[in-house]
Motif scaffolding. Structure first.
Motif, PDB file in Angstrom:
ATOM      1  N   ARG A  71      -6.275   1.702   4.283  1.00  0.00           N
ATOM      2  CA  ARG A  71      -5.346   1.827   3.159  1.00  0.00           C
ATOM      3  C   ARG A  71      -4.161   0.865   3.296  1.00  0.00           C
ATOM      4  N   TYR A  72      -3.882   0.428   4.498  1.00  0.00           N
ATOM      5  CA  TYR A  72      -2.750  -0.463   4.748  1.00  0.00           C
ATOM      6  C   TYR A  72      -2.905  -1.709   3.868  1.00  0.00           C
ATOM      7  N   ASN A  73      -1.780  -2.179   3.272  1.00  0.00           N
ATOM      8  CA  ASN A  73      -1.856  -3.290   2.292  1.00  0.00           C
ATOM      9  C   ASN A  73      -2.771  -2.875   1.143  1.00  0.00           C
ATOM     10  N   VAL A 110      -7.263  -5.452   5.481  1.00  0.00           N
ATOM     11  CA  VAL A 110      -6.405  -6.644   5.371  1.00  0.00           C
ATOM     12  C   VAL A 110      -5.294  -6.535   6.405  1.00  0.00           C
ATOM     13  N   ILE A 111      -5.315  -7.442   7.350  1.00  0.00           N
ATOM     14  CA  ILE A 111      -4.274  -7.493   8.385  1.00  0.00           C
ATOM     15  C   ILE A 111      -3.410  -8.715   8.085  1.00  0.00           C
ATOM     16  N   ILE A 112      -2.122  -8.504   7.863  1.00  0.00           N
ATOM     17  CA  ILE A 112      -1.216  -9.612   7.562  1.00  0.00           C
ATOM     18  C   ILE A 112      -0.323  -9.853   8.769  1.00  0.00           C
ATOM     19  N   LYS A 113      -0.325 -11.060   9.265  1.00  0.00           N
ATOM     20  CA  LYS A 113       0.437 -11.375  10.469  1.00  0.00           C
ATOM     21  C   LYS A 113       1.921 -11.108  10.252  1.00  0.00           C
ATOM     22  N   GLY A 114       2.563 -10.585  11.308  1.00  0.00           N
ATOM     23  CA  GLY A 114       4.016 -10.369  11.265  1.00  0.00           C
ATOM     24  C   GLY A 114       4.688 -11.272  12.284  1.00  0.00           C
ATOM     25  N   SER A 115       5.705 -10.758  12.917  1.00  0.00           N
ATOM     26  CA  SER A 115       6.462 -11.617  13.842  1.00  0.00           C
ATOM     27  C   SER A 115       6.102 -11.363  15.311  1.00  0.00           C
ATOM     28  N   THR A 116       5.088 -10.508  15.516  1.00  0.00           N
ATOM     29  CA  THR A 116       4.624 -10.274  16.890  1.00  0.00           C
ATOM     30  C   THR A 116       3.121 -10.555  16.951  1.00  0.00           C
ATOM     31  N   ASP A 117       2.547 -10.283  18.104  1.00  0.00           N
ATOM     32  CA  ASP A 117       1.108 -10.518  18.297  1.00  0.00           C
ATOM     33  C   ASP A 117       0.261  -9.328  17.832  1.00  0.00           C
ATOM     34  N   HIS A 118       0.920  -8.304  17.258  1.00  0.00           N
ATOM     35  CA  HIS A 118       0.192  -7.076  16.912  1.00  0.00           C
ATOM     36  C   HIS A 118      -1.008  -7.359  15.999  1.00  0.00           C
ATOM     37  N   ALA A 119      -0.808  -8.193  15.017  1.00  0.00           N
ATOM     38  CA  ALA A 119      -1.899  -8.478  14.064  1.00  0.00           C
ATOM     39  C   ALA A 119      -3.091  -9.112  14.766  1.00  0.00           C
ATOM     40  N   ASP A 120      -2.817 -10.069  15.627  1.00  0.00           N
ATOM     41  CA  ASP A 120      -3.905 -10.750  16.339  1.00  0.00           C
ATOM     42  C   ASP A 120      -4.643  -9.776  17.263  1.00  0.00           C
ATOM     43  N   LEU A 121      -3.868  -8.904  17.900  1.00  0.00           N
ATOM     44  CA  LEU A 121      -4.495  -7.930  18.805  1.00  0.00           C
ATOM     45  C   LEU A 121      -5.397  -6.972  18.024  1.00  0.00           C
ATOM     46  N   ILE A 122      -4.898  -6.510  16.880  1.00  0.00           N
ATOM     47  CA  ILE A 122      -5.717  -5.614  16.054  1.00  0.00           C
ATOM     48  C   ILE A 122      -6.969  -6.343  15.574  1.00  0.00           C
ATOM     49  N   GLY A 123      -6.774  -7.561  15.075  1.00  0.00           N
ATOM     50  CA  GLY A 123      -7.903  -8.325  14.545  1.00  0.00           C
ATOM     51  C   GLY A 123      -8.978  -8.558  15.585  1.00  0.00           C
TER      52      GLY A 123
HETATM   53  C1  LIG Z   1      -0.472  -6.256  11.905  1.00  0.00           C
HETATM   54  C2  LIG Z   1       0.786  -5.485  11.865  1.00  0.00           C
HETATM   55  O1  LIG Z   1       0.901  -4.349  12.365  1.00  0.00           O
HETATM   56  C3  LIG Z   1       2.006  -6.213  11.409  1.00  0.00           C
HETATM   57  O2  LIG Z   1       2.409  -5.740  10.159  1.00  0.00           O
HETATM   58  C4  LIG Z   1       3.075  -5.976  12.446  1.00  0.00           C
HETATM   59  O3  LIG Z   1       4.187  -6.750  12.068  1.00  0.00           O
HETATM   60  P1  LIG Z   1       5.090  -7.276  13.286  1.00  0.00           P
HETATM   61  O4  LIG Z   1       4.180  -8.196  14.111  1.00  0.00           O
HETATM   62  O5  LIG Z   1       6.228  -8.032  12.636  1.00  0.00           O
HETATM   63  O6  LIG Z   1       5.520  -6.049  14.064  1.00  0.00           O
END
Ligand SMILES: CC(=O)[C@@H](O)COP(=O)(O)O
Ligand SMILES: Nc1c(NC[C@H](O)[C@H](O)[C@H](O)CO)[nH]c(=O)[nH]c1=O
Length: 146
Positions: free
Chosen positions: A12-14, A72-85
């Motif tokens: 549901r995210y995005n 849909v995973i949208i990159k943010g300012s950390t590596d969280h998106a890449d790790l999830i992907g």
């Molecule tokens: C993929 C996410 O969870 C992303 O929205 C996180 O954003 P951030 O990397 O700025 O914490």
């Protein structure tokens, strides 16, 4: 007319983008595989998609022939998106190999909303329609006489 059973697991995210992926996927399935029985399972985010995919296969009364994973995973300012992907990609492939049920991977990792729009709402690169076509191709493959 196909009576195939396809499960769509979508996050549901995005939501404006993931809803569009589902809509385009179903529209395309209606065109290329009319009559397909489709079950839709929604989860909070992309990271929850793999466990729901595996549950839809292992725990289902009637096992789906193919599972389509949308997110849909949208990159943010950390590596969280890449790790999830990366985790989702590896997990989905592992589920397919473990269960021999094809898992169509359209949990997309994008840089920004422009890329998300083009792949979820736009037509030229629509990943929902791409998922439907891939699911159809795999269904035809696995239903070929041995
Ligand atoms: C993929 C996410 O969870 C992303 O929205 C996180 O954003 P951030 O990397 O700025 O914490
Ligand atoms: N940032 C995005 C997320 N983040 C949430 C995770 O998927 C997960 O739900 C959370 O880490 C709790 O386990 N999910 C997306 O689908 N897309 C994003 O852009």
């Amino acid at each position: 007319m196909s009576s195939a059973r396809i499960t769509i697991v979508a996050s549901r995210y995005n939501e404006q983008y993931t809803d569009a992926l589902i809509e385009n996927c179903i529209q395309e399935l209606d065109i290329i595989m009319p009559g397909t029985r489709i079950e839709i399972v929604r989860v909070p985010g992309a990271y929850e998609v793999p466990v729901a995919v595996k549950r839809s296969i292992v725990l289902a009364d009637k096992q789906p022939r193919v599972v389509i994973a949308l997110g849909v995973i949208i990159k943010g300012s950390t590596d969280h998106a890449d790790l999830i992907g990366a985790s989702v990609t590896h997990s989905l492939q592992q589920i397919a190999l473990d269960t021999l049920v094809p898992v169509i991977h359209e949990v997309i990792l994008v840089n920004d909303e422009k890329q998300a729009f083009a792949r979820c709402i736009g037509s030229a690169l629509n990943r929902g329609r791409e998922a439907a076509r891939a699911a159809t191709a795999m269904l035809e493959l696995i239903e070929q006489p041995k």
